[in-house]
Write an enzyme that holds these catalytic residues in place. Structure first.
Site, PDB file in Angstrom:
ATOM      1  N   HIS A  95       0.812  -1.221   0.000  1.00 19.32           N
ATOM      2  CA  HIS A  95       0.000   0.000   0.000  1.00 19.32           C
ATOM      3  C   HIS A  95       0.845   1.271   0.000  1.00 19.32           C
ATOM      4  CE1 HIS A  95       0.393  -0.127   4.527  1.00 19.32           C
ATOM      5  NE2 HIS A  95       0.421   1.183   4.358  1.00 19.32           N
ATOM      6  N   ASP A 125       0.049  -7.566   1.351  1.00 21.90           N
ATOM      7  CA  ASP A 125       0.531  -6.190   1.514  1.00 21.90           C
ATOM      8  C   ASP A 125       2.054  -6.125   1.573  1.00 21.90           C
ATOM      9  OD1 ASP A 125       0.213  -3.476   1.594  1.00 21.90           O
ATOM     10  OD2 ASP A 125      -0.132  -3.363   3.747  1.00 21.90           O
ATOM     11  N   GLY A 197       3.481   6.292   8.270  1.00 16.82           N
ATOM     12  CA  GLY A 197       4.884   6.481   7.876  1.00 16.82           C
ATOM     13  C   GLY A 197       5.755   5.318   8.302  1.00 16.82           C
ATOM     14  N   ASN A 198       5.296   4.562   9.321  1.00 15.41           N
ATOM     15  CA  ASN A 198       6.004   3.347   9.731  1.00 15.41           C
ATOM     16  C   ASN A 198       5.740   2.194   8.774  1.00 15.41           C
ATOM     17  OD1 ASN A 198       5.828   4.359  12.985  1.00 15.41           O
ATOM     18  ND2 ASN A 198       7.646   3.226  12.342  1.00 15.41           N
ATOM     19  N   SER A 199       4.696   2.303   7.957  1.00  9.64           N
ATOM     20  CA  SER A 199       4.301   1.198   7.079  1.00  9.64           C
ATOM     21  C   SER A 199       5.472   0.717   6.230  1.00  9.64           C
ATOM     22  CB  SER A 199       3.156   1.631   6.164  1.00  9.64           C
ATOM     23  OG  SER A 199       1.978   1.840   6.882  1.00  9.64           O
ATOM     24  N   LEU A 251      -6.004 -25.557  -3.294  1.00 10.30           N
ATOM     25  CA  LEU A 251      -6.571 -26.835  -2.876  1.00 10.30           C
ATOM     26  C   LEU A 251      -7.960 -27.052  -3.472  1.00 10.30           C
ATOM     27  CD1 LEU A 251      -5.863 -29.263  -1.098  1.00 10.30           C
ATOM     28  CD2 LEU A 251      -6.892 -28.070   0.838  1.00 10.30           C
ATOM     29  N   GLY A 252      -8.781 -25.980  -3.459  1.00 17.69           N
ATOM     30  CA  GLY A 252     -10.117 -26.096  -4.044  1.00 17.69           C
ATOM     31  C   GLY A 252     -11.197 -26.448  -3.045  1.00 17.69           C
ATOM     32  N   VAL A 253     -11.078 -25.909  -1.828  1.00 19.02           N
ATOM     33  CA  VAL A 253     -12.120 -26.118  -0.824  1.00 19.02           C
ATOM     34  C   VAL A 253     -12.560 -24.773  -0.265  1.00 19.02           C
ATOM     35  CG1 VAL A 253     -11.407 -28.438  -0.122  1.00 19.02           C
ATOM     36  CG2 VAL A 253     -10.383 -26.447   0.994  1.00 19.02           C
TER      37      VAL A 253
END
Length: 451
Positions: A95, A125, A197-199, A251-253
């Site tokens: 982001h 992210d 700003g820490n992101s 996996l498909g579940v």
């Protein structure tokens, strides 16, 4: 790298030496984003000539009727990151750099470099950017976030509000937090101060190793910050560097958490594992024999204690790898072999109509006619549609919504309202009801309980 010195109580006597060693590997990231908007471009809030101008009515109308042309506005934002290779690979949050036209990295030495975004993964992210430094760079060592314990000391380094190389300390408040940020939520919660700003900045342990990537805060909270575990990022970074995106295992579940009510309705001893609510046709799970109602309790040798443990494990598994999957079926453990596939695109949900609800379960049902079935992507006669849910009713408390299609009542398939009513009346004094329902393309169980 030597750990920070500790006092008699086990708490660090000072973070100063640790901060000195860590700061050079942390960077400031500035981004410029360009937005195009359409507007008249000349007139202010009171018109071009002001509220009291005698020319206002004429010229304001003139400018309003002029063709509107798109204009570009440049927005600047900032975040943090940390260096993971001597030649300039830097980890940050998606982001921070998403949509950026220009990215500039400032090192702790105040050197500035233009940067290129080489890979992004919105689901976790995480992003990877690259600079071309003049020399070799200090590198942050990646630790093992699985070894973190609640109560361990951690240190956050970053650039909150543009204040470069800010160091804050705290403890691990919790692990495995699910905050609704995405399908692979598994956050470390900390009370080390994290601000805008820490992101993208690192969360270090006392050995100076990165154990998390600072990502999120609760706007109105104090001492509540969240970081992506570094172990989650470790498996993604090579893919981001090589091809700019992440290819995930499949996996498909469709799975859901086992509530005490569901565990009781399914005659399970506890609520550990991930309940299989549906199996996608043609999926690896179907090929391996996984069925609706199975409870997945192990994947590739790792225990699945709760539902949220499974998706990250599957996603991180190499495509084409055959893995053992331990399931609980009819009270007995079974091990199936599954060949993991490639993650397909995502699908959306669809809402439905509303009418008054009735009955002790709080449901109003209607037969699934051909038109409604086509709209919902189903076959006519495949279940009954929920047209209303009474607020505060057992159905409402269990999460049933208008537009859901009930496929089974107490593990028995129903194709009409008459059949659904017959199943509910088999035990008139029953205090619980187990439903299997379809919502969009996903099926899941719900246990309705009378108070």
């Amino acid at each position: 790298m030597a750990p920070a010195a500790t006092g008699p109580s086990g708490a660090p006597a000072s973070f100063a030496d640790l901060a000195d060693r860590l700061a050079p590997s942390v960077v400031n990231i500035r981004v410029t984003k360009v937005e195009r908007v359409t507007g008249p471009g000349l007139m202010g809030p009171e018109g071009e000539f002001g509220q009291d101008s005698p020319f206002g009515p004429f010229f304001d109308r003139f400018f309003r009727e002029m063709p509107r042309s798109p204009r570009e506005f440049r927005q600047q934002a900032a975040g943090s990151g940390f260096i993971i290779s001597k030649d300039g690979l830097i980890v940050t949050n998606n982001h921070v750099v998403e949509g950026a036209k220009e990215v500039t990295v400032t090192l702790a030495s105040k050197e500035e470099y233009p940067a290129k975004v080489i890979g992004r993964d919105p689901k976790t992210d995480i992003a990877l950017v690259k600079i071309k430094p003049m020399g070799t760079l200090p590198v942050a060592a990646l630790g093992d976030s699985d070894r973190l314990r609640v109560g361990d000391w951690v240190v956050a380094v970053g650039n909150p509000f543009g204040l470069n190389n800010t160091v804050t300390a705290g403890i691990v408040s919790a692990k495995g937090r699910v905050i609704g940020a995405g399908p692979y939520d598994d956050f470390i919660q900390t009370d080390a101060s994290i601000n805008p700003g820490n992101s993208g900045g690192p969360l270090f342990n006392l050995q100076g190793e990165v154990v998390g990537i600072n990502t999120a805060i609760i706007p109105n909270g104090q001492g509540i910050g969240f970081a992506v575990p570094v172990n989650l990022a470790k498996g993604l970074l090579p893919q981001l560097e090589a091809k700019g995106e992440v290819t995930r295992g499949y996996l498909g579940v469709n799975i859901q958490a086992l509530t005490p009510e569901l565990a009781k309705s399914l005659n399970l001893k506890d609520k550990k594992g991930a309940l299989v609510a549906d199996v996608t046709k043609g999926s690896p799970a179907e090929a391996a024999g996984i069925k609706r109602g199975d409870v997945i309790i192990g994947f590739d040798g790792k225990e699945i204690a709760e539902m949220h443990s499974l998706p990250p494990l599957v996603a991180a598994t190499s495509i084409g790898k055959e893995v053992p999957v331990t399931i609980l079926r009819n009270g007995a453990d079974q091990i199936l072999r599954v060949t993991v596939g490639r993650m397909p695109g995502e699908r959306a949900e669809m809402p439905g109509p509303a009418e008054p609800a009735q009955g002790k379960w709080g449901l109003a049902l209607r037969d699934l006619d051909a038109r409604t079935a086509e709209r919902l992507g189903l076959t006519s006669g495949e279940g009954v549609v929920v047209v209303a849910v009474q607020p505060g009713s057992p159905a409402d408390r269990a999460g049933i919504r208008t537009g859901d299609v009930i496929l089974e009542v107490n593990r028995t398939k129903v194709t009409s309202v008459k059949e659904a009513q017959a199943e509910t009346q088999k035990e008139p004094n029953a205090q619980s009801l187990l439903l299997l329902f379809r919502r969009g393309d996903a099926s899941q169980f719900a246990a309705l309980e009378l108070k």
